[in-house]
Scaffold this motif. Structure first.
Motif, mmCIF file in Angstrom:
data_model
loop_
_atom_site.group_PDB
_atom_site.id
_atom_site.type_symbol
_atom_site.label_atom_id
_atom_site.label_comp_id
_atom_site.label_asym_id
_atom_site.label_seq_id
_atom_site.Cartn_x
_atom_site.Cartn_y
_atom_site.Cartn_z
ATOM 1 N N HIS A 430 0.848 -1.190 0.000
ATOM 2 C CA HIS A 430 0.000 0.000 0.000
ATOM 3 C C HIS A 430 0.883 1.239 0.000
ATOM 4 O O HIS A 430 1.664 1.461 0.918
ATOM 5 N N THR A 431 0.775 2.064 -1.056
ATOM 6 C CA THR A 431 1.650 3.224 -1.226
ATOM 7 C C THR A 431 0.815 4.487 -1.365
ATOM 8 O O THR A 431 -0.174 4.518 -2.101
ATOM 9 N N ILE A 432 1.221 5.537 -0.658
ATOM 10 C CA ILE A 432 0.578 6.832 -0.792
ATOM 11 C C ILE A 432 1.621 7.858 -1.215
ATOM 12 O O ILE A 432 2.814 7.711 -0.941
ATOM 13 N N LYS A 433 1.148 8.873 -1.914
ATOM 14 C CA LYS A 433 2.002 9.958 -2.390
ATOM 15 C C LYS A 433 1.608 11.241 -1.672
ATOM 16 O O LYS A 433 0.441 11.628 -1.671
ATOM 17 N N ILE A 434 2.592 11.904 -1.065
ATOM 18 C CA ILE A 434 2.361 13.140 -0.317
ATOM 19 C C ILE A 434 3.013 14.293 -1.083
ATOM 20 O O ILE A 434 4.196 14.221 -1.424
ATOM 21 N N THR A 435 2.238 15.333 -1.372
ATOM 22 C CA THR A 435 2.762 16.518 -2.054
ATOM 23 C C THR A 435 2.637 17.706 -1.105
ATOM 24 O O THR A 435 1.554 17.964 -0.563
ATOM 25 N N THR A 436 3.738 18.423 -0.899
ATOM 26 C CA THR A 436 3.762 19.560 0.019
ATOM 27 C C THR A 436 3.464 20.849 -0.743
ATOM 28 O O THR A 436 3.456 20.866 -1.974
ATOM 29 N N PRO A 437 3.230 21.961 -0.041
ATOM 30 C CA PRO A 437 2.919 23.227 -0.726
ATOM 31 C C PRO A 437 4.019 23.708 -1.674
ATOM 32 O O PRO A 437 3.726 24.479 -2.586
ATOM 33 N N THR A 438 5.260 23.282 -1.480
ATOM 34 C CA THR A 438 6.333 23.705 -2.382
ATOM 35 C C THR A 438 6.387 22.859 -3.649
ATOM 36 O O THR A 438 7.174 23.143 -4.549
ATOM 37 N N GLY A 439 5.570 21.802 -3.728
ATOM 38 C CA GLY A 439 5.594 20.917 -4.884
ATOM 39 C C GLY A 439 6.479 19.701 -4.715
ATOM 40 O O GLY A 439 6.531 18.841 -5.598
ATOM 41 N N LYS A 440 7.166 19.588 -3.592
ATOM 42 C CA LYS A 440 7.981 18.403 -3.323
ATOM 43 C C LYS A 440 7.053 17.210 -3.086
ATOM 44 O O LYS A 440 5.988 17.347 -2.476
ATOM 45 N N THR A 441 7.464 16.049 -3.567
ATOM 46 C CA THR A 441 6.652 14.845 -3.391
ATOM 47 C C THR A 441 7.432 13.773 -2.661
ATOM 48 O O THR A 441 8.653 13.648 -2.823
ATOM 49 N N TYR A 442 6.705 13.001 -1.847
ATOM 50 C CA TYR A 442 7.291 11.929 -1.064
ATOM 51 C C TYR A 442 6.336 10.741 -1.101
ATOM 52 O O TYR A 442 5.122 10.921 -1.151
ATOM 53 N N ARG A 443 6.899 9.540 -1.076
ATOM 54 C CA ARG A 443 6.087 8.321 -1.094
ATOM 55 C C ARG A 443 6.264 7.549 0.203
ATOM 56 O O ARG A 443 7.340 7.545 0.797
ATOM 57 N N SER A 444 5.190 6.887 0.584
ATOM 58 C CA SER A 444 5.209 6.063 1.788
ATOM 59 C C SER A 444 4.539 4.743 1.462
ATOM 60 O O SER A 444 3.380 4.714 1.063
ATOM 61 N N THR A 445 5.289 3.646 1.616
ATOM 62 C CA THR A 445 4.760 2.310 1.364
ATOM 63 C C THR A 445 4.662 1.552 2.677
ATOM 64 O O THR A 445 5.592 1.572 3.481
ATOM 65 N N ALA A 446 3.527 0.907 2.887
ATOM 66 C CA ALA A 446 3.349 0.123 4.112
ATOM 67 C C ALA A 446 4.453 -0.917 4.196
ATOM 68 O O ALA A 446 4.759 -1.601 3.213
ATOM 69 N N PRO A 447 5.080 -1.054 5.372
ATOM 70 C CA PRO A 447 6.199 -1.989 5.482
ATOM 71 C C PRO A 447 5.728 -3.428 5.463
ATOM 72 O O PRO A 447 4.600 -3.728 5.873
ATOM 73 N N PRO A 448 6.585 -4.344 4.992
ATOM 74 C CA PRO A 448 6.238 -5.764 5.114
ATOM 75 C C PRO A 448 6.279 -6.183 6.567
ATOM 76 O O PRO A 448 6.870 -5.495 7.409
ATOM 77 N N VAL A 449 5.668 -7.286 6.875
ATOM 78 C CA VAL A 449 5.679 -7.790 8.240
ATOM 79 C C VAL A 449 7.122 -8.073 8.666
ATOM 80 O O VAL A 449 7.871 -8.698 7.924
ATOM 81 N N PRO A 450 7.558 -7.608 9.842
ATOM 82 C CA PRO A 450 8.918 -7.880 10.294
ATOM 83 C C PRO A 450 9.212 -9.374 10.296
ATOM 84 O O PRO A 450 8.449 -10.175 10.820
ATOM 85 N N GLY A 451 10.334 -9.726 9.679
ATOM 86 C CA GLY A 451 10.759 -11.119 9.694
ATOM 87 C C GLY A 451 10.137 -11.973 8.632
ATOM 88 O O GLY A 451 10.450 -13.154 8.505
ATOM 89 N N ALA A 452 9.215 -11.398 7.809
ATOM 90 C CA ALA A 452 8.585 -12.208 6.773
ATOM 91 C C ALA A 452 9.615 -12.594 5.723
ATOM 92 O O ALA A 452 10.456 -11.794 5.332
#
Length: 478
Positions: A430-452
């Motif tokens: 699951h990935t979301i894209k975050i855009t700030t007021p300056t136009g910079k973009t960042y992505r966040s992906t849900a981490p896999p289960v630890p140890g999987a």
């Protein structure tokens, strides 16, 4: 942006990255001196640029007609994303930066010149933070000539003495305020441990710690410690007096286990289909304890078993455990959480529970804060559905920040360009894209289960469910 020419700072970073140690030890020490000076000066530059960015962003928010009470919100969050730190840390650093520019200009100049370290400047900031600006500037002028020759503790002591001298009543006021700020914090630590920190007035704190020491010494003198050290006895007494339960009785918990069946039961279940296909998660790998984080599988089994020795129970003992357990199923191909068993004595929001376990901590990049809100990525008020794909676990801070003008958050997994409109492939993170007021973009992906451990695509996730259903069916309450 990839082909853009390097800035002056970029060239400096490149030069430092390619730097090699000198041959002569004298020159190695010289390199360390110069690098430390560069590090100090960099912190000073970060402070200056941060303050300038805050000023221009506040002006931009004014032009966007943001209400005055909300101006400033989201500025530290943009700085955090740029510096790859948490928003809370960025807020603290921004306060420090303001002080270096406005009230502690002499200390700020020493830092920007590389003559003092960030820790020394922080010590001065911390010890004078309660002073009025004019008094703070007076302390800054007094300390400026001495700071380059002082260590961190000496700088803190010098700043404290100067602060007391310019404001003798300040100490009493601070003591009264500090007593009102008494609190307790929880912090996860490595190896399945944690810290519970109490911020208390000195008399109460001294009395509490003294009582633990005294009673632990009494038990030691009477031989009742059963091989435990005095610090271990004090730790056990601390838990017993807070919970009202003896440590050896075990602690009643609901464990939201994110672990494979072989981790829980210590064996490798076989596929009920044609040829035996073993599960691929590591029996000794980490599990996930909600509210804490990764823990060893052995500790997770011990918690389930309510075993007083923590790491004592065998898989068979864990199998016979009577503690509440909630099953969390993971995709064997991607390691992503795919389902949460809704069965337990209380049904209190499986969807919220799923998102919380999937995301683990706030989905803002570099933010380590616990999840406060299960948020609609596409706003509910704008028609966003209440479903897993449109949900994200975030801290309260980001939930407010993303509503500020110029911020956008969108689900983009399955869309390489990040423009939306493409359905995510099955099992994709699951990935979301975050855009700030300056136009910079960042992505966040849900981490896999630890140890999987990633399995071959043909492995069926239903194996875990079948094995758990077979072993635990009698212990579930609808």
């Amino acid at each position: 942006m990839e082909n853009a020419p390097l800035s002056a700072v970029g060239h400096l970073v490149e030069a430092v990255a390619e730097m090699r140690s000198a041959t002569d030890d004298f020159d190695k020490i010289t390199q360390l001196e110069e690098l430390q000076t560069l590090l100090n000066a960099t912190v000073g530059a970060i402070a200056r640029v941060s303050v300038d960015f805050e000023v221009s962003q506040r002006e931009d928010q004014r032009r966007r007609q943001v209400p005055s009470r909300e101006r400033g919100r989201g500025i530290a969050d943009q700085i955090a994303l740029a510096r790859r730190i948490s928003p809370a840390q960025a807020s603290r650093d921004l306060g420090f930066a303001r002080a270096m520019q406005r009230d502690l200009a002499g200390t700020g100049e020493l830092l920007s010149s590389g003559l003092i370290t960030e820790r020394a400047a922080q010590a001065v900031h911390r010890e004078t933070d309660h002073l009025e600006p004019s008094l703070r500037r007076e302390v800054d002028r007094e300390l400026a000539s001495a700071l380059p020759d002082l260590g961190v503790r000496a700088a803190a002591n010098a700043a404290r003495r100067a602060a007391l001298a310019v404001d003798p009543e300040g100490a009493a006021k601070r003591a009264r305020k500090a007593a009102g700020d008494r609190a307790v914090w929880f912090k996860a630590e490595p190896d399945g441990m944690c810290k519970i920190v109490a911020f208390l007035p000195a008399p109460e704190g001294t009395a509490a710690f003294g009582a633990l020491k005294k009673d632990a010494a009494t038990e030691q003198a009477t031989g009742a410690i059963d091989g435990r050290t005095r610090p271990q006895v004090m730790a056990d007494m601390f838990v017993e007096r807070l919970t009202g339960r003896a440590v050896r009785e075990g602690t009643p918990v609901e464990v939201q286990l994110v672990m494979g069946a072989d981790q829980l039961f210590g064996d490798t279940p076989q596929s009920p289909s044609t040829s035996p296909t073993p599960e691929t998660s590591d029996p000794d790998g980490p599990a996930w304890l909600d509210g804490y984080g990764p823990i060893p599988a052995a500790l997770a089994r011990a918690i389930v078993a309510g075993h007083p020795g923590l790491f004592g129970p065998s898989p068979a003992e864990a199998d016979r455990a009577q503690a509440w357990l909630r099953r969390v199923f993971t995709d064997p191909v991607t390691g992503q959480v795919t389902a949460v068993d809704p069965r337990r004595r209380r049904f209190d929001g499986t969807l919220r529970r799923f998102i919380r376990i999937r995301d683990q901590v706030c989905r803002t990049p570099f933010c380590d804060a616990p999840i406060d809100d299960t948020d609609h990525v596409h706003s509910y008020a704008e028609g966003g559905p209440t479903e897993v794909d449109n949900g994200a676990g975030v801290c309260r801070r980001f939930n407010l920040v993303k509503e500020m003008p110029g911020w956008t958050v969108r689900v983009v997994h399955g869309d390489p360009a990040g423009d939306g409109g493409v359905d995510p492939p099955p099992g994709h993170g699951h990935t979301i894209k975050i855009t700030t007021p300056t136009g910079k973009t960042y992505r966040s992906t849900a981490p896999p289960v630890p140890g999987a451990v990633i399995a071959a695509p043909h492995t069926s996730g239903s194996v875990v469910e079948l094995i758990l259903a077979e072993r635990l069916d009698l212990r579930w309450s609808a």
